[in-house]
Design a protein around this motif. Structure first.
Motif, short mmCIF file in Angstrom:
data_model
loop_
_atom_site.label_atom_id
_atom_site.label_comp_id
_atom_site.label_asym_id
_atom_site.label_seq_id
_atom_site.Cartn_x
_atom_site.Cartn_y
_atom_site.Cartn_z
N ALA A 174 -4.51 -47.03 -23.00
CA ALA A 174 -4.17 -47.63 -24.28
C ALA A 174 -3.27 -48.85 -24.07
O ALA A 174 -3.36 -49.85 -24.80
CB ALA A 174 -3.49 -46.60 -25.18
N PHE A 222 -8.33 -42.78 -21.94
CA PHE A 222 -8.41 -43.52 -23.19
C PHE A 222 -9.81 -44.07 -23.40
O PHE A 222 -10.38 -43.97 -24.48
CB PHE A 222 -7.37 -44.65 -23.18
CG PHE A 222 -7.42 -45.51 -24.40
CD1 PHE A 222 -6.96 -45.04 -25.63
CD2 PHE A 222 -7.95 -46.79 -24.34
CE1 PHE A 222 -7.02 -45.85 -26.76
CE2 PHE A 222 -8.01 -47.60 -25.46
CZ PHE A 222 -7.54 -47.12 -26.68
N ASP A 277 -3.95 -52.66 -25.41
CA ASP A 277 -2.99 -53.42 -26.21
C ASP A 277 -2.67 -54.76 -25.55
O ASP A 277 -2.52 -55.78 -26.24
CB ASP A 277 -1.70 -52.60 -26.39
CG ASP A 277 -1.90 -51.39 -27.29
OD1 ASP A 277 -2.88 -51.40 -28.07
OD2 ASP A 277 -1.11 -50.43 -27.18
#
Length: 360
Positions: free
Chosen positions: A74, A195, A78
């Motif tokens: 994750a 993820f 980002d």
């Protein structure tokens, strides 16, 4: 072309036999090219259809870029989302499992991503999709599954949504689901589950090197990412080698024929040269003869390949396109003309007095 037409009428059997050879080689090359196209589509279509400009991999230390080994976090997603020029980042999870409905079962590749919504049929309620799996129509028919049925995927029931879009990954049919559902297939908690496998990034003017350095990833174009699929490079390389060898055989066969034919018409060429025929005129006559032979053989070969493909398309992956039909035909004609030009030039450069004297 006067002499060329006379020769073709006078040696019909010989020219027909060579034309048959050209037709068979063209048919084989064309059929193999279409088969290669079909096999490639069954290997990569799910990747090439991703609406992205770059594919981002999480590469383990000391490892190579690979769909099988890639894992992104994750934090990396980002980091890419915050990179200048990035317009959209979609996490894509890729895994393999089985769909089971009653006695029917099928091995599939599961793509988990929010992108699955674009494959929903028109009118599908996009709000009530929790735990749904988007199944291509052909696969649904094999499983005898209708929209709304429950199939077991990863040992858990999931509602079927039937789609007209058919995609493949590593020669396995692809089903789409949400990223959360894909994570659940691993049987681990969200805290420890991967993820995603890769990131599909869209945007323009992205400083790729800076974004990779900030996220600790490796990225490439969608086409460039195909080399990260283990079976793609070896499969395509071996099949293209076969096609290349067939093209080489075609050039050698046609070149050998015209070389022998040119030597046999050496006396005729010498007479024409003595009467004032230019080298250009003789080359035009010979290449026109070769072109007629090649075009006739190629047309017959394309017809044979198309007929064979129609008969075999139900059980074999096959792609009809200009690249798999017209391109092999054009290459065959070009190589044949090249072979004919080399063979003919060696004769047209002979001094006519020497050639006539050798035939006395």
């Amino acid at each position: 072309m006067f002499v060329a037409w006379r020769e073709m009428r006078g040696a019909t059997t010989r020219f027909v036999l060579v034309g048959v050879v050209v037709a068979l080689i063209t048919g084989l090359v064309t059929f193999l090219s279409g088969l290669i196209g079909g096999l490639v589509q069954q290997n990569i279509s799910a990747i090439t259809d991703l609406p992205a400009d770059r594919i981002v991999f999480g590469v383990p230390a000391g490892g190579n870029r690979s769909f099988e080994d890639s894992t992104v976090t994750a934090r990396q997603a980002d980091a890419w989302a915050q990179a200048p020029g990035v317009e959209r980042v979609d996490a894509v999870g890729i895994g393999q499992t089985r769909l089971v409905l009653g006695d029917a079962q099928q091995s599939v590749t599961v793509f988990g991503s929010d992108l699955y919504r674009q494959y929903l049929p028109a009118g599908q309620d996009r709000e009530d999709l929790a735990g749904a799996v988007v199944v291509p129509r052909g696969l649904a028919e094999e499983l005898r599954a209708d929209a709304g049925d429950r199939v077991l995927m990863g040992g858990r029931p999931h509602r079927v949504v039937v789609s007209d879009a058919t995609q493949w990954y590593s020669h396995m049919p692809v089903v789409w689901t949400s990223l959360e559902t894909w994570r659940d297939l691993g049987g681990t908690s969200e805290a420890v589950a991967p993820f995603a496998t890769v990131l599909a990034v869209s945007g323009s003017g992205i400083d790729v090197e800076a974004a990779d350095a900030a996220a600790g990833t490796e990225s490439t174009t969608v086409r460039g990412s195909l080399s990260a699929l283990a079976s793609f490079t070896s499969e395509v390389g071996s099949l293209l080698l076969m096609v290349g060898l067939l093209f080489a055989i075609s050039a050698l066969v046609i070149g050998a024929f015209f070389n022998i034919w040119s030597m046999q018409r050496r006396g005729d060429v010498a007479v024409l040269r003595a009467l004032g025929a230019t080298t250009r005129r003789l080359m035009t006559d010979a290449l026109g003869q070769a072109l007629v032979l090649l075009v006739g053989g190629v047309v017959v070969g394309l017809a044979l390949a198309s007929s064979g493909a129609l008969l075999a398309s139900a059980g074999l992956p096959y792609v009809f396109s200009p690249l798999t039909t017209l391109a092999p035909a054009a290459i065959t004609i070009a190589l044949g003309l090249l072979g004919a030009a080399v063979a003919t030039r060696s004769v047209t450069r002979i001094d006519p007095l020497v050639a006539l004297g050798s035939n006395r």
